[in-house]
Motif scaffolding. Sequence first.
Motif, short mmCIF file in Angstrom:
data_model
loop_
_atom_site.label_atom_id
_atom_site.label_comp_id
_atom_site.label_asym_id
_atom_site.label_seq_id
_atom_site.Cartn_x
_atom_site.Cartn_y
_atom_site.Cartn_z
N ARG A 101 1.07 -0.96 -0.14
CA ARG A 101 0.32 0.03 -0.24
C ARG A 101 0.41 1.29 0.01
NH1 ARG A 101 -5.69 1.94 3.16
NH2 ARG A 101 -5.18 3.30 2.87
N SER A 102 1.77 1.86 0.92
CA SER A 102 2.47 2.83 1.18
C SER A 102 3.85 2.97 -0.24
CB SER A 102 3.22 2.47 2.47
OG SER A 102 4.33 1.45 2.50
N TYR A 114 3.21 1.80 -2.87
CA TYR A 114 2.72 2.12 -4.10
C TYR A 114 2.10 3.76 -3.84
CZ TYR A 114 -2.10 2.71 -7.60
OH TYR A 114 -2.08 3.63 -8.17
N GLN A 115 0.99 3.79 -3.11
CA GLN A 115 0.91 5.74 -2.53
C GLN A 115 1.99 6.08 -2.55
OE1 GLN A 115 -1.31 4.04 1.03
NE2 GLN A 115 -3.37 4.54 -0.27
N THR A 170 3.10 6.95 -6.13
CA THR A 170 2.12 7.32 -7.90
C THR A 170 1.72 8.35 -7.37
OG1 THR A 170 0.76 5.99 -6.81
CG2 THR A 170 1.12 5.10 -8.57
N GLU A 171 0.84 8.62 -5.75
CA GLU A 171 0.24 9.53 -5.83
C GLU A 171 0.75 10.81 -4.55
OE1 GLU A 171 -3.34 7.18 -3.99
OE2 GLU A 171 -3.17 7.96 -6.02
N TYR A 193 0.46 8.75 3.49
CA TYR A 193 1.70 7.63 2.93
C TYR A 193 2.91 7.35 4.16
CZ TYR A 193 -2.26 8.70 -0.30
OH TYR A 193 -3.16 8.61 -0.92
N ASP A 208 -6.46 10.50 2.98
CA ASP A 208 -6.55 9.53 2.39
C ASP A 208 -6.28 9.05 3.89
OD1 ASP A 208 -7.04 6.66 1.34
OD2 ASP A 208 -5.14 7.79 0.06
N THR A 212 -4.78 5.90 6.45
CA THR A 212 -3.12 5.00 6.69
C THR A 212 -3.80 3.68 7.13
OG1 THR A 212 -2.98 5.42 8.50
CG2 THR A 212 -2.12 7.07 7.59
#
Length: 146
Positions: free
Chosen positions: A44-45, A47-48, A51-52, A60, A115, A117
């Motif tokens: 998760r972290s 990727y985030q 990418t964003e 993140y 978002d 966590t």
Amino acid sequence: MSETRQVPEPAGEAAAAPRRKLVTGPGTLLVWVYGVMVVGAVSRSAYQIATEFDRAPLAYTLSAVAAVVYAFITYTLVRGGERARVAALVCCAVELAGVVLVGIWTLADPSAFPDSTVWSEFGRGYLFIPVILPVTGILWLRRPRA
């Protein structure tokens, strides 16, 4: 003529006694759940962040911190021994404090977290496993030792 070399005895914990296994009985399940949490939090972290990151850097980054904490606890549980048990116990306490603080923060100031966590709302997105896991770990690691 062959020369024999003496290998010095290891110092500290290894010389005193063999490492006590922490991964027995319920400890095995604890390691598996921590392992799954490592994979989930790292995925998760990573990727985030890749990418964003600009969307919610705090969230993140906290997810990445959770991944590191989970990985360290998993490693110490597998490693075994008294020093590893103490390190895992301290890390579980730090993890629990982090989950509680981030959980309260996400409820008190949702605007700080555009978002979620891993630890948001006490791990609600992960079925509250992030708040249950350190408590279980602390109980397991504090059990009487033979």
